[in-house]
Design a protein around this motif. Structure first.
Motif, short mmCIF file in Angstrom:
data_model
loop_
_atom_site.label_atom_id
_atom_site.label_comp_id
_atom_site.label_asym_id
_atom_site.label_seq_id
_atom_site.Cartn_x
_atom_site.Cartn_y
_atom_site.Cartn_z
N LEU A 85 0.82 -1.21 0.00
CA LEU A 85 0.00 0.00 0.00
C LEU A 85 0.85 1.25 0.00
O LEU A 85 1.94 1.30 0.59
CB LEU A 85 -0.94 -0.01 1.20
N LYS A 86 0.31 2.27 -0.68
CA LYS A 86 1.00 3.55 -0.83
C LYS A 86 0.11 4.65 -0.23
O LYS A 86 -1.12 4.49 -0.17
CB LYS A 86 1.22 3.85 -2.30
N PRO A 87 0.69 5.77 0.12
CA PRO A 87 -0.14 6.88 0.63
C PRO A 87 -1.25 7.29 -0.35
O PRO A 87 -2.34 7.67 0.08
CB PRO A 87 0.88 8.00 0.84
N GLU A 88 -0.99 7.18 -1.63
CA GLU A 88 -2.00 7.57 -2.61
C GLU A 88 -3.16 6.57 -2.70
O GLU A 88 -4.13 6.82 -3.42
CB GLU A 88 -1.37 7.76 -4.01
N ASP A 89 -3.06 5.46 -1.98
CA ASP A 89 -4.19 4.54 -1.89
C ASP A 89 -5.20 4.97 -0.83
O ASP A 89 -6.26 4.36 -0.68
CB ASP A 89 -3.70 3.13 -1.55
N THR A 90 -4.87 6.01 -0.09
CA THR A 90 -5.78 6.51 0.94
C THR A 90 -7.08 6.98 0.31
O THR A 90 -7.08 7.81 -0.60
CB THR A 90 -5.12 7.66 1.71
N ALA A 91 -8.18 6.41 0.78
CA ALA A 91 -9.50 6.72 0.22
C ALA A 91 -10.56 5.97 1.01
O ALA A 91 -10.24 5.10 1.83
CB ALA A 91 -9.57 6.31 -1.24
N VAL A 92 -11.80 6.30 0.72
CA VAL A 92 -12.91 5.46 1.16
C VAL A 92 -13.14 4.42 0.07
O VAL A 92 -13.26 4.77 -1.11
CB VAL A 92 -14.19 6.28 1.40
N TYR A 93 -13.17 3.17 0.46
CA TYR A 93 -13.35 2.07 -0.48
C TYR A 93 -14.79 1.56 -0.40
O TYR A 93 -15.29 1.26 0.69
CB TYR A 93 -12.36 0.95 -0.16
N TYR A 94 -15.40 1.46 -1.57
CA TYR A 94 -16.79 1.04 -1.68
C TYR A 94 -16.90 -0.28 -2.42
O TYR A 94 -16.21 -0.50 -3.42
CB TYR A 94 -17.60 2.08 -2.44
N CYS A 95 -17.79 -1.11 -1.94
CA CYS A 95 -18.14 -2.33 -2.62
C CYS A 95 -19.43 -2.09 -3.39
O CYS A 95 -20.32 -1.34 -2.92
CB CYS A 95 -18.35 -3.43 -1.58
N ALA A 96 -19.55 -2.70 -4.57
CA ALA A 96 -20.74 -2.53 -5.40
C ALA A 96 -21.12 -3.85 -6.05
O ALA A 96 -20.24 -4.66 -6.35
CB ALA A 96 -20.50 -1.47 -6.46
N ALA A 97 -22.41 -4.03 -6.28
CA ALA A 97 -22.92 -5.25 -6.92
C ALA A 97 -23.79 -4.87 -8.12
O ALA A 97 -24.60 -3.94 -8.03
CB ALA A 97 -23.72 -6.07 -5.93
N GLY A 98 -23.61 -5.60 -9.21
CA GLY A 98 -24.40 -5.32 -10.39
C GLY A 98 -24.48 -6.51 -11.31
O GLY A 98 -23.71 -7.46 -11.19
N ARG A 99 -25.40 -6.43 -12.27
CA ARG A 99 -25.59 -7.54 -13.21
C ARG A 99 -25.30 -7.14 -14.64
O ARG A 99 -25.64 -7.87 -15.57
CB ARG A 99 -27.02 -8.08 -13.08
N GLY A 100 -24.66 -5.99 -14.80
CA GLY A 100 -24.30 -5.57 -16.15
C GLY A 100 -23.32 -6.51 -16.80
O GLY A 100 -22.54 -7.18 -16.12
N SER A 101 -23.31 -6.53 -18.12
CA SER A 101 -22.41 -7.42 -18.86
C SER A 101 -21.29 -6.67 -19.57
O SER A 101 -20.43 -7.28 -20.20
CB SER A 101 -23.20 -8.24 -19.88
N SER A 102 -21.29 -5.37 -19.45
CA SER A 102 -20.25 -4.58 -20.10
C SER A 102 -19.88 -3.40 -19.20
O SER A 102 -20.57 -3.12 -18.23
CB SER A 102 -20.71 -4.08 -21.47
N SER A 103 -18.79 -2.75 -19.56
CA SER A 103 -18.33 -1.57 -18.82
C SER A 103 -18.25 -1.85 -17.32
O SER A 103 -18.76 -1.07 -16.50
CB SER A 103 -19.25 -0.38 -19.08
#
Length: 123
Positions: A85-103
Motif C-alpha cells: 500500500l501507498k499513501p495515494e491509496d488513501t481513500a474510502v473504499y466502496y463495494c458494489a454489486a451489479g448484473r451488467g455485462s459490459s463496462s
C-alpha cells in the motif's frame, strides 16, 4: 432489502497490507458482479477491481500487481486483498454489486452500493 457491508479498513503504514471484505445480503449473490471503487478527498470515484459472476477478476490500473479481488459464494462475501500500500491509496473504499455485462469498470454498471470503509496509508 439489499445490503452491502464493507469491513477491514483502517490505518496502515506504507508497504503494508489490508484485506477488505464486503458482505452481501438480500440478493442472489452468485449472479452478481462484485466491484471495488474508491474515492479520495476532492477526487472522483475511481474503479479499483471487479470480479464477475463467473469468477473472472479484473484489476484497474491502480490495483494491478498489488491488489487481488476474490469472492466466496458460500459466504456471500467479496474480498479485496491490498498489498504494498501507498499513501495515494488513501481513500474510502466502496463495494458494489451489479448484473451488467459490459463496462464493468463503470460505476453505472452497479445497482447496489455499500457505505464504504476508510483506508488510510500513512507513516
Amino acid at each position: 432489502q439489499v445490503r452491502l457491508v464493507e469491513s477491514g479498513g483502517g490505518l496502515v503504514q506504507p508497504g503494508g497490507s489490508l484485506r477488505l471484505s464486503c458482505a452481501v445480503s438480500g440478493v442472489t449473490f452468485s449472479v452478481y458482479n462484485l466491484a471495488w471503487f474508491r474515492q479520495a478527498p476532492d477526487k472522483e470515484r475511481e474503479f479499483v477491481a471487479t470480479i464477475s459472476s463467473s469468477d473472472s477478476p479484473w484489476n484497474g490500473a491502480s490495483a494491478r500487481g498489488r491488489f487481488t479481488v476474490a469472492r466466496d459464494n458460500t459466504k456471500n462475501t467479496a474480498y479485496l486483498q491490498m498489498n504494498y500500500l501507498k499513501p495515494e491509496d488513501t481513500a474510502v473504499y466502496y463495494c458494489a454489486a451489479g448484473r451488467g455485462s459490459s463496462s464493468l469498470d463503470s460505476a453505472s454498471s452497479y445497482e447496489y452500493w455499500g457505505q464504504g470503509t476508510q483506508v488510510t496509508v500513512s507513516s
